[in-house]
Design an enzyme around this catalytic site. Structure first.
Site, PDB file in Angstrom:
ATOM      1  N   HIS A 252      -5.321  -3.145  -3.066  1.00 36.67           N
ATOM      2  CA  HIS A 252      -4.279  -2.007  -3.929  1.00 36.67           C
ATOM      3  C   HIS A 252      -4.594  -2.665  -5.975  1.00 36.67           C
ATOM      4  O   HIS A 252      -4.382  -2.273  -6.228  1.00 36.67           O
ATOM      5  CB  HIS A 252      -3.560  -1.417  -4.072  1.00 36.67           C
TER       6      HIS A 252
ATOM      7  N   LYS B 186     -11.454   1.145  -2.208  1.00 38.73           N
ATOM      8  CA  LYS B 186     -10.635   0.915  -3.353  1.00 38.73           C
ATOM      9  C   LYS B 186     -10.650   1.715  -4.044  1.00 38.73           C
ATOM     10  O   LYS B 186     -11.707   2.438  -4.645  1.00 38.73           O
ATOM     11  CB  LYS B 186      -9.470   0.233  -3.062  1.00 38.73           C
TER      12      LYS B 186
ATOM     13  N   SER C  30       1.280  -1.218   0.092  1.00 35.62           N
ATOM     14  CA  SER C  30       0.051  -0.147   0.182  1.00 35.62           C
ATOM     15  C   SER C  30       1.002   0.557  -0.160  1.00 35.62           C
ATOM     16  O   SER C  30       0.476   2.702  -0.612  1.00 35.62           O
ATOM     17  CB  SER C  30      -0.579  -0.141   1.850  1.00 35.62           C
TER      18      SER C  30
END
Ligand code: PLP
Length: 382
Positions: free
Chosen positions: A210, A239, A182
């Site tokens: 991610h 995200k 991250s």
């Protein structure tokens, strides 16, 4: 002043002295790219909304429709009355995306890892974690009561050595890593980790917060390693998927066991139906538009070319600056030029590696990336 208040004051003063105090900044996001904060309008390079789906018309509409039809909240934990059918639809979609038998959604990614790891590891077991893995993996590992050991970042030989030394004494072993890291944006060697796990009867957990939506045509980092066996494929809806919530994809028995035993499922309220609806709509966009999914990494690569940094592997590009003060000053200088690029300081990253963490999204204009690259090049020490 009571002793608790005094304690907080002393701690805050000590953080201030080391430039490590954090404060909230009220921020309004109106289109998934621009921010309004502190009276300024800034182009954001700090959101994890890689596909700008938090503001996609169909995604917002799905959330609004579900909220109007089913209410603002789930009303109880899923095992009581909070198991809305939209959650099961979402789980089927996530399992299909990841190529697993089943999935379980959680209230957030943080709740996912703090629920999953203690479900499969206890005091007689071993959890080995990449040293740069996300805080919630560490929290889940500690909560499990297992023996917890760090392995050097992406260092498969170190992992193999640790397993060689400690595996035999443990009941189960879990190896846990971020799929995409991250704060560094690099990718775990999931193929080699999977081989080492197979050789040592260890279970591999990958946190793809991610990766989902942006790598492997939206399927995530595991899709880059088709031979890898990842027992526990965890991720977040918060995200690239643009909403809120977490998930685990795995075999049906693993998921059934999580749904009856993970404390963050059993003792926490179900995900609101609107969050499930928006995530399903976002997955529709992701399935229909592979070019959109590829855009954030392409934008990040444009930036790394223009700044002579190693080629981006994900939408996240770190610009290491060293001290917290330098990172804060760099962030302030970019803000003066209209960019929101947040400085990341310890303890989020190791001491001496404070940085700008630049996150690219599909909606960024190449000309704005060129302007940002020029501004970052001017920051670099001569
Ligand atoms: C953001 C993040 C999480 C937490 O997910 P939330 O849904 O925001 O709680 C977990 N793991 C990693 C690697 C993350 O970056």
């Amino acid at each position: 002043m009571d002793s608790l208040t005094r304690y907080a004051e002393v701690k805050l003063t000590a953080l201030d002295a080391r430039t490590l105090r954090r404060t909230l900044v009220e921020t309004i996001r109106t289109d998934g790219l621009w921010l309004e904060r502190g009276g300024k309008r800034l182009l954001s390079f700090s959101c994890n909304d890689y596909l700008n789906l938090s503001h996609h018309p169909a995604v917002k509409q799905a959330a609004a429709d579900a909220a109007l039809a089913y209410g603002a909240g789930a009303g109880a934990s899923r095992l009581i009355t909070g198991d809305h059918p939209l959650l099961e639809t979402l789980e089927r979609r996530l399992a299909a995306l990841k190529g697993t038998e089943a999935a379980c959604v959680f209230g957030s990614g943080y709740l996912a890892n703090t629920g999953i790891i203690p479900t499969f590891a206890g005091p007689d077991d071993l959890v080995i974690v990449d040293e740069l893995a996300h805080a919630c993996i560490w929290a889940g590992a500690k909560l499990s009561g297992a023996r917890v050991l760090p392995f050097r970042h992406n260092d498969v030989d170190h992992l193999a050595a640790l397993l060689g030394e400690h595996r035999a004494a443990a009941g189960h072993a879990i190896v846990a890593t971020d799929g995409v890291f991250s704060m560094d944006g690099d990718i775990a060697p999931l193929d080699r980790l999977s081989d080492i796990c197979a050789a040592n009867d260890a279970w591999l957990l990958s946190d793809d917060a991610h990766g989902v939506g942006v790598l492997g045509e939206g399927k995530g980092s595991a899709a880059l390693f088709p031979g890898a066996h990842i027992h526990l494929q965890m991720g977040t809806l918060s995200k690239a998927i643009g909403g809120y919530g977490g998930y685990l994809c795995a075999t049906q028995p693993v998921i059934d066991f999580v749904k009856t035993r993970a404390r963050t499922v059993v003792y926490s309220t179900g995900l609101p139906p609107a969050s499930a609806a928006s995530a399903i709509a976002a997955l529709d966009v992701i399935a229909a538009d592979p070019a959109l999914c590829a855009a954030p990494v392409a934008k990040a690569r444009l930036f790394t070319r223009l700044t002579d940094l190693p080629p981006a592997q994900s939408p996240i590009v770190p610009v290491l600056l060293g001290s917290a003060e330098t990172a804060l000053a760099a962030s302030a200088a970019l803000e003066d030029q209209g960019f929101a690029v947040v400085a990341i300081r310890p303890p989020t990253v190791p001491v001496g590696t404070a940085r700008l963490r630049i996150a690219f999204s599909a909606g960024h204009d190449d000309r704005d990336i060129e302007r940002l690259a020029a501004a970052v090049n001017r920051l670099k020490p001569a």
